[in-house]
Write an enzyme that holds these catalytic residues in place. Structure first.
Site, PDB file in Angstrom:
ATOM      1  N   TYR A   4      -1.850  -5.377 -10.556  1.00  0.00           N
ATOM      2  CA  TYR A   4      -2.278  -5.702  -9.195  1.00  0.00           C
ATOM      3  C   TYR A   4      -3.691  -6.277  -9.312  1.00  0.00           C
ATOM      4  O   TYR A   4      -4.607  -5.556  -9.727  1.00  0.00           O
ATOM      5  CB  TYR A   4      -2.315  -4.446  -8.316  1.00  0.00           C
ATOM      6  CG  TYR A   4      -0.954  -3.855  -8.009  1.00  0.00           C
ATOM      7  CD1 TYR A   4      -0.273  -3.070  -8.931  1.00  0.00           C
ATOM      8  CD2 TYR A   4      -0.358  -4.068  -6.760  1.00  0.00           C
ATOM      9  CE1 TYR A   4       0.967  -2.518  -8.630  1.00  0.00           C
ATOM     10  CE2 TYR A   4       0.892  -3.519  -6.454  1.00  0.00           C
ATOM     11  CZ  TYR A   4       1.540  -2.751  -7.392  1.00  0.00           C
ATOM     12  OH  TYR A   4       2.775  -2.205  -7.098  1.00  0.00           O
ATOM     13  N   PRO A  23       3.901  -4.669   1.131  1.00  0.00           N
ATOM     14  CA  PRO A  23       4.470  -4.296  -0.169  1.00  0.00           C
ATOM     15  C   PRO A  23       3.463  -3.842  -1.232  1.00  0.00           C
ATOM     16  O   PRO A  23       3.857  -3.450  -2.328  1.00  0.00           O
ATOM     17  CB  PRO A  23       5.188  -5.573  -0.632  1.00  0.00           C
ATOM     18  CG  PRO A  23       4.601  -6.672   0.174  1.00  0.00           C
ATOM     19  CD  PRO A  23       4.099  -6.092   1.439  1.00  0.00           C
ATOM     20  N   HIS A  36       8.170   2.998 -16.309  1.00  0.00           N
ATOM     21  CA  HIS A  36       6.763   2.614 -16.483  1.00  0.00           C
ATOM     22  C   HIS A  36       5.879   3.859 -16.369  1.00  0.00           C
ATOM     23  O   HIS A  36       5.919   4.548 -15.361  1.00  0.00           O
ATOM     24  CB  HIS A  36       6.349   1.584 -15.439  1.00  0.00           C
ATOM     25  CG  HIS A  36       6.873   0.204 -15.726  1.00  0.00           C
ATOM     26  ND1 HIS A  36       6.274  -0.942 -15.287  1.00  0.00           N
ATOM     27  CD2 HIS A  36       7.951  -0.203 -16.449  1.00  0.00           C
ATOM     28  CE1 HIS A  36       6.954  -1.997 -15.704  1.00  0.00           C
ATOM     29  NE2 HIS A  36       7.984  -1.567 -16.407  1.00  0.00           N
ATOM     30  N   LYS A  68       6.131   0.746  -1.536  1.00  0.00           N
ATOM     31  CA  LYS A  68       6.654   1.921  -0.828  1.00  0.00           C
ATOM     32  C   LYS A  68       7.843   1.642   0.098  1.00  0.00           C
ATOM     33  O   LYS A  68       8.521   2.578   0.518  1.00  0.00           O
ATOM     34  CB  LYS A  68       5.525   2.570   0.004  1.00  0.00           C
ATOM     35  CG  LYS A  68       4.479   3.268  -0.837  1.00  0.00           C
ATOM     36  CD  LYS A  68       5.013   4.562  -1.415  1.00  0.00           C
ATOM     37  CE  LYS A  68       4.199   5.069  -2.584  1.00  0.00           C
ATOM     38  NZ  LYS A  68       4.841   4.883  -3.896  1.00  0.00           N
ATOM     39  N   TYR A 110       1.275   6.610  -5.885  1.00  0.00           N
ATOM     40  CA  TYR A 110       2.090   5.510  -6.413  1.00  0.00           C
ATOM     41  C   TYR A 110       3.426   6.039  -6.946  1.00  0.00           C
ATOM     42  O   TYR A 110       4.474   5.417  -6.725  1.00  0.00           O
ATOM     43  CB  TYR A 110       1.320   4.763  -7.514  1.00  0.00           C
ATOM     44  CG  TYR A 110       1.952   3.438  -7.878  1.00  0.00           C
ATOM     45  CD1 TYR A 110       1.781   2.313  -7.069  1.00  0.00           C
ATOM     46  CD2 TYR A 110       2.739   3.307  -9.018  1.00  0.00           C
ATOM     47  CE1 TYR A 110       2.371   1.098  -7.383  1.00  0.00           C
ATOM     48  CE2 TYR A 110       3.337   2.088  -9.341  1.00  0.00           C
ATOM     49  CZ  TYR A 110       3.147   0.990  -8.517  1.00  0.00           C
ATOM     50  OH  TYR A 110       3.743  -0.215  -8.824  1.00  0.00           O
TER      51      TYR A 110
END
Ligand code: RFL
Ligand code: PHB
Length: 404
Positions: A204, A296, A75, A300, A395
């Site tokens: 998200y 979550p 991704h 990580k 990220y």
């Protein structure tokens, strides 16, 4: 008592224990894994889905990356949304080329279990009453029972890879460890289904109704999460109710085309931040969830476990190849620097993306002010390229640190 011997005793056959075992074996370092439950039970737990490049590199080094390379999806970006407004964070562009791998924890765990079995390495499943002894001496050992027979495993080092509820952390005397903790006032309800993902990349979603996450496992399998009150039970959530609520939380132009279907798995996980310091005591090293837990929201948990494994692997190589045992004292400080970064990022993302209204109402005007701060914080970061870069570089994962 049946007595055997190994160089490194590994407690727990989750991703931390299996990855460490595979890497050590590649270096000719003998290890035995003791696991409380069966392999099938471990593979029935649906957990993480996003792997940082550092994790992917380690999996390659361990020689178990073949299926991940074939079936995993790289991704290059991730989306965050606020109600119907969508923001794409171009991970690759903002970090100068870094990406993440979408490949389930269940899959990578299955690959490592298979590789371990093929290599003829010992894993004792359904080992009960695992107890660590004399970990601060020159001769540590582990006792356990299997099928009613008592066993003793003598070893040189112990890797405590037995997760948050394991025995390893509790073996460190209470006055020799400090624990830090924050428990969040909500949980995540997860649903796995054989339906095509609603978007190419993860979304998200922050909404007035609470947080939602659209994730995936493959082109035909999706993983979705909803923020739910801690008092909710899985039985309260029929599939229909889940899909209805998800549609209300994802951006409208995503919900429109959402493909729904029967759930394969549904569970609620509480959210927690937790760190145990130090992560090493005598010959015992705590690895992964045994030492730290993150909510979550930043993806990580598994990735911090992998960076602990990388550090312990470097230390064990130096111990066994260069006969330098002093380097074991670097473990905790190196791991904890990266762990606290991951903890802070996960806490920050959780604060910005969740709806705290239910809890904050009790705090009156101060609670509402906190909500506004968080909303403003998220908008500020998403509307600034520098802000997006701050999210992107964390990220994809901060670099691993070398030993001195
Ligand atoms: P694990 O995976 O918990 O594995 C520990 C293993 O140790 C065994 N064990 C024992 N063995 C022998 N004797 C004992 N006394 C033992 N006690 C326990 C257990 O049976 C188990 O097999 O830890 P590890 O290897 O450090 O891996 C860490 C990751 O699993 C974890 O960080 C992530 O899955 C966290 N996590 C998530 N992370 C993400 O990045 N994204 C997610 O979506 C996500 N979802 C989750 C999660 C963790 C969850 N937990 C721990 C409840 C969802 C859940 C429900
Ligand atoms: C998942 O796919 O399970 C997943 C992905 C990203 C997260 C959390 C969970 O941040």
């Amino acid at each position: 008592m049946n007595t055997t011997r190994t160089q490194v005793a590994i407690i727990g056959a989750g991703p931390s224990g299996l990855l460490l075992g595979q890497l050590l074996a590649k270096q000719g370092i003998d290890n035995v894994i003791l696991e409380r439950v069966t392999g099938d039970y471990i593979l029935g737990r649906i957990r993480a889905g996003i792997l940082e490049q550092g994790f992917v590199d380690l999996v390659h080094e361990a020689g178990v990356g073949e299926r991940m390379d074939r079936e995993g999806h790289v991704h290059e970006g991730v989306e965050l949304s606020i109600n119907d407004a969508r923001y794409r964070i171009d991970l690759k562009k903002l970090t100068g080329g870094d990406t993440v791998m979408c490949y389930g924890q269940t899959e990578i765990t299955a690959d490592m279990m298979e590789a371990r079995q093929a290599a003829g390495l010992t894993t004792v499943y359904e080992a009960s009453d695992v107890t660590l002894h004399d970990v601060d001496s020159e001769a540590p050992y582990v006792t356990y029972s299997k099928d009613g027979v008592e066993h003793r495993l003598d070893c040189e080092y112990i890797a405590g890879c037995d997760g948050f509820h394991g025995v390893s952390r509790k073996t460190i005397p209470e006055d020799k460890r400090t624990e830090f903790e924050r428990v969040y006032p909500f949980g995540w309800l997860g649903l796995l289904s054989d339906t095509p993902p609603c978007n190419e990349e993860l979304i998200y979603a922050k909404t007035d109704r609470g947080f939602a996450l659209a994730s995936q496992r493959s082109e035909t399998r999706s993983r979705y999460y909803l923020q739910v009150p801690l008092t909710d039970k899985v039985e309260d959530w029929s599939d229909e109710r889940f899909w209805d609520e998800l549609k209300k939380r994802l951006p409208e132009n995503v919900s429109r085309d959402l493909v729904t279907g029967p759930s394969i798995e549904k569970s609620i996980a509480p959210l927690r931040s937790f760190v145990c310091e130090p992560m090493q005591y005598g010959k015992l090293f705590l690895v992964g969830d045994a030492a730290h837990i993150v909510p979550p929201t930043g993806a990580k948990g598994l990735n911090l476990a992998a960076s602990d494994v990388a550090t312990l692997y470097k230390i064990m190589k130096r111990v066994y190849k260069e006969k330098d045992t002093d380097c074991i004292h670097q473990y905790s400080e190196i791991c904890l620097r990266r762990v606290w970064n991951g903890e802070r990022f996960s806490w920050w993302m959780s604060n910005m993306l969740h709806n705290y209204d239910a809890e904050l109402q009790a705090n009156g005007v101060e609670g509402q002010t906190f909500s506004r701060f968080m909303e403003s914080e998220l908008k500020y970061y998403l509307n600034s390229e520098a802000g997006q870069r701050v999210i992107a570089e964390q990220y994809v994962g901060l670099p691993y640190e070398d030993l001195r």
